[in-house]
Design an enzyme around this catalytic site. Structure first.
Site, PDB file in Angstrom:
ATOM      1  N   GLN A  53     -12.593   5.008  -6.968  1.00  0.00           N
ATOM      2  CA  GLN A  53     -12.423   5.995  -5.906  1.00  0.00           C
ATOM      3  C   GLN A  53     -11.579   7.197  -6.320  1.00  0.00           C
ATOM      4  OE1 GLN A  53     -11.511   2.574  -3.031  1.00  0.00           O
ATOM      5  NE2 GLN A  53     -12.425   4.099  -1.681  1.00  0.00           N
ATOM      6  N   HIS A 145     -11.602  -4.228  -8.047  1.00  0.00           N
ATOM      7  CA  HIS A 145     -11.780  -3.599  -6.727  1.00  0.00           C
ATOM      8  C   HIS A 145     -13.263  -3.233  -6.605  1.00  0.00           C
ATOM      9  CE1 HIS A 145      -9.572  -1.441  -3.317  1.00  0.00           C
ATOM     10  NE2 HIS A 145     -10.838  -1.103  -3.134  1.00  0.00           N
ATOM     11  N   ASN A 189     -10.387  -7.448  -4.570  1.00  0.00           N
ATOM     12  CA  ASN A 189     -10.232  -6.752  -3.297  1.00  0.00           C
ATOM     13  C   ASN A 189     -11.327  -7.181  -2.325  1.00  0.00           C
ATOM     14  OD1 ASN A 189      -9.059  -4.518  -1.628  1.00  0.00           O
ATOM     15  ND2 ASN A 189     -11.162  -3.762  -1.769  1.00  0.00           N
ATOM     16  N   GLU A 190     -10.943  -7.563  -1.151  1.00  0.00           N
ATOM     17  CA  GLU A 190     -11.849  -7.793  -0.018  1.00  0.00           C
ATOM     18  C   GLU A 190     -13.161  -8.473  -0.400  1.00  0.00           C
ATOM     19  OE1 GLU A 190     -12.365  -4.055   2.013  1.00  0.00           O
ATOM     20  OE2 GLU A 190     -10.303  -4.080   2.737  1.00  0.00           O
TER      21      GLU A 190
HETATM   22  C1  FCB Z   1     -11.089  -0.812   2.304  1.00  0.00           C
HETATM   23  C2  FCB Z   1     -11.356  -0.741   0.823  1.00  0.00           C
HETATM   24  C3  FCB Z   1     -10.928   0.562   0.197  1.00  0.00           C
HETATM   25  C4  FCB Z   1     -11.232   1.736   1.071  1.00  0.00           C
HETATM   26  C5  FCB Z   1     -10.713   1.508   2.470  1.00  0.00           C
HETATM   27  C6  FCB Z   1     -10.942   2.661   3.408  1.00  0.00           C
HETATM   28  O1  FCB Z   1     -11.925  -1.720   2.923  1.00  0.00           O
HETATM   29  O2  FCB Z   1     -10.670  -1.775   0.170  1.00  0.00           O
HETATM   30  O3  FCB Z   1     -11.541   0.649  -1.066  1.00  0.00           O
HETATM   31  O4  FCB Z   1     -12.576   1.989   1.044  1.00  0.00           O
HETATM   32  O5  FCB Z   1     -11.318   0.373   3.001  1.00  0.00           O
END
Ligand code: FCB
Length: 453
Positions: A53, A145, A189-190
């Site tokens: 990003q 990520h 990440n997520e």
């Molecule tokens: C999260 C992500 C991050 C970004 C934010 C706004 O879900 O981890 O990369 O996109 O949202």
């Protein structure tokens, strides 16, 4: 008898009027009063970014290929050119009093081809870590990520069980290189958002819409985390390891309707709890459907919490996906708060709710993301203040919160939403790469300096 002009209470206690004299640090119980708006000593304050990003030209990963194939409206291109400008960006973070910073490693730079590790890639992240440490900023490193090297994607990415070994080998290499300087690690990440976008709605690479495949990906992510957890601890005993878990506050579209309430429970378990529960207990459990023991439990030294908003859920049936339900538009729901530039509701109470819920894992919670896309910077400040207020409240209630990382340090490439969403504490002009420190960033800096609201 009167003391300092105030009548004594019948109980013999001091009166509670806010005008009542008392020593400045007299201990008081939980609740909302000024003593409880201090943050703990050593609280981590900062902001987050992720490689794809902000760095620019992550040309060797699956997202870059996805962009080139025209699957999203905008391409990341130079992004913030943070790959070359990280030192200047960290100078700004330091000038804003940040004492911690979360960023991610780009696997495709570190292992551009299978089994071939790039010294240039590793050296780059070593310099990033050193630049943070030189400025007195604690690095919080996300190892993955979302983006996968193209060669990993070609092997099947999260669909293949081979990921466990591939990921563990990559993790071992980066911790060998950075482990002496980095204590805080997020393996990924997520993961659930990643699977949802990539395997359920198909908006992100590899663009599949396939529940069983998505479930398989979750299994491989869990097992990969467990392996990575041990690979990190083998190399640094006092490491703090977790994942960044996205948590979404959920509410029934029609709270009087039991079917909507049922879908809230199902969605909430699958989306918010299943992954952390599995890592904590060492078992992956989908009630009535699936049960499996993972190689180990208790692989969370803290919980990384990403929190943004609340969604409203409507039931559409009694099998999956009907049980998971649909979202209703916010117009249909009552008591909806202000919405941000991407249409997400601003719902600060949700943050305190998750801080309480996740404290059941009995480890500290680090807020690894919380932020707002806002063209009007006043909205950003209001958002930050309201959320920090919830954090302070949770801390006053006894929840262990290790820190707060705003998303994001810089305006950046917001995946399928491209460059319109402006999340940054620092504005970026994507034509000239000029940085502008926003007022909200300065106000946040004042809070950090005082360590209180
Ligand atoms: C999260 C992500 C991050 C970004 C934010 C706004 O879900 O981890 O990369 O996109 O949202």
């Amino acid at each position: 008898m009167e003391m300092h002009g105030y009548p004594r209470l019948a109980s013999g206690k001091e009166p509670t009027s806010r005008h009542a004299p008392r020593s400045p640090r007299a201990p008081r119980g939980p609740g909302i009063h000024s003593d409880n708006f201090h943050f703990p000593k050593g609280f981590l304050w900062g902001a987050s970014t992720s490689a794809h990003q902000v760095e620019g030209h992550c040309e060797n990963n699956d997202w870059w290929a996805w962009e080139q194939a025209g699957k999203v409206p905008e391409r990341s291109g130079d992004a913030c050119d943070h790959y070359h400008r990280f030192r200047d960006d960290f100078d700004l973070a330091r000038s804003l009093n940040h004492n911690a910073h979360r960023f991610s490693l780009e696997w495709s730079r570190i292992e551009p081809r299978e089994g071939e590790f790039s010294d240039e890639g590793l050296a780059h992240y070593e310099q990033v870590v050193d630049a943070l440490i030189e400025r007195g900023i604690e690095p919080v490193v996300t190892i993955l990520h979302y983006t996968l090297p193209q060669w990993v994607a070609a092997k099947g990415g999260w669909e293949t069980p081979a990921m466990e070994e591939l990921f563990a080998r990559y993790v071992a290499r980066v911790v060998d290189r950075l482990g002496d300087r980095v204590r805080w690690w997020l393996t990924m990440n997520e993961p659930v958002v990643n699977v949802f976008k990539s395997y359920i709605i198909g908006q992100w690479p590899p663009g599949r819409q396939d529940y069983p495949l998505g479930f398989k990906a979750i299994r491989h992510m869990l097992r990969s985390h467990v392996k990575a957890y041990h690979a990190i601890h083998d190399r640094r005993a006092d490491a703090m390891v977790s994942i960044a878990k996205h948590a979404l506050a959920l509410q029934a579209c029609d709270p009087r309707h039991w079917r909507d309430r049922l879908s809230v429970r199902v969605r909430s378990y699958l989306f918010n709890h299943l992954f952390l529960d599995a890592l904590h207990k060492g078992t992956l459990r989908v009630p009535g459907l699936f049960w499996e023991r993972l190689p180990a439990g208790r692989t969370l030294d803290f919980v990384g919490l990403n929190y943004y908003t609340r969604d409203f859920v409507r039931n559409t049936g009694f099998m999956i996906p009907g049980l998971i339900g649909d979202m209703c538009t916010l117009d249909q729901a009552r008591n909806v708060g202000k919405r941000n530039d991407l249409g997400w509701e601003v719902y600060p109470e949700g943050l305190a709710q998750f801080l309480h819920t996740f404290s059941r894992y009995d480890v500290p919670i680090l807020i690894t993301e919380n932020g707002i896309p806002a063209d009007h910077d006043d909205d950003r400040w209001t958002f930050i203040f309201l959320h920090l207020w919830q954090v302070a409240r949770a801390i006053a209630d006894g929840v262990q919160v290790a820190g707060y990382m705003y998303w994001s340090l810089l305006d950046n490439y917001e995946w399928a939403d491209g460059y319109v969403a402006r999340f940054g504490l620092i504005g970026v002009d994507f034509e000239t790469q000029a940085r502008t420190v926003r007022d909200s960033a300065r106000k946040y800096a004042n809070i950090i300096a005082r360590n209180e609201l």
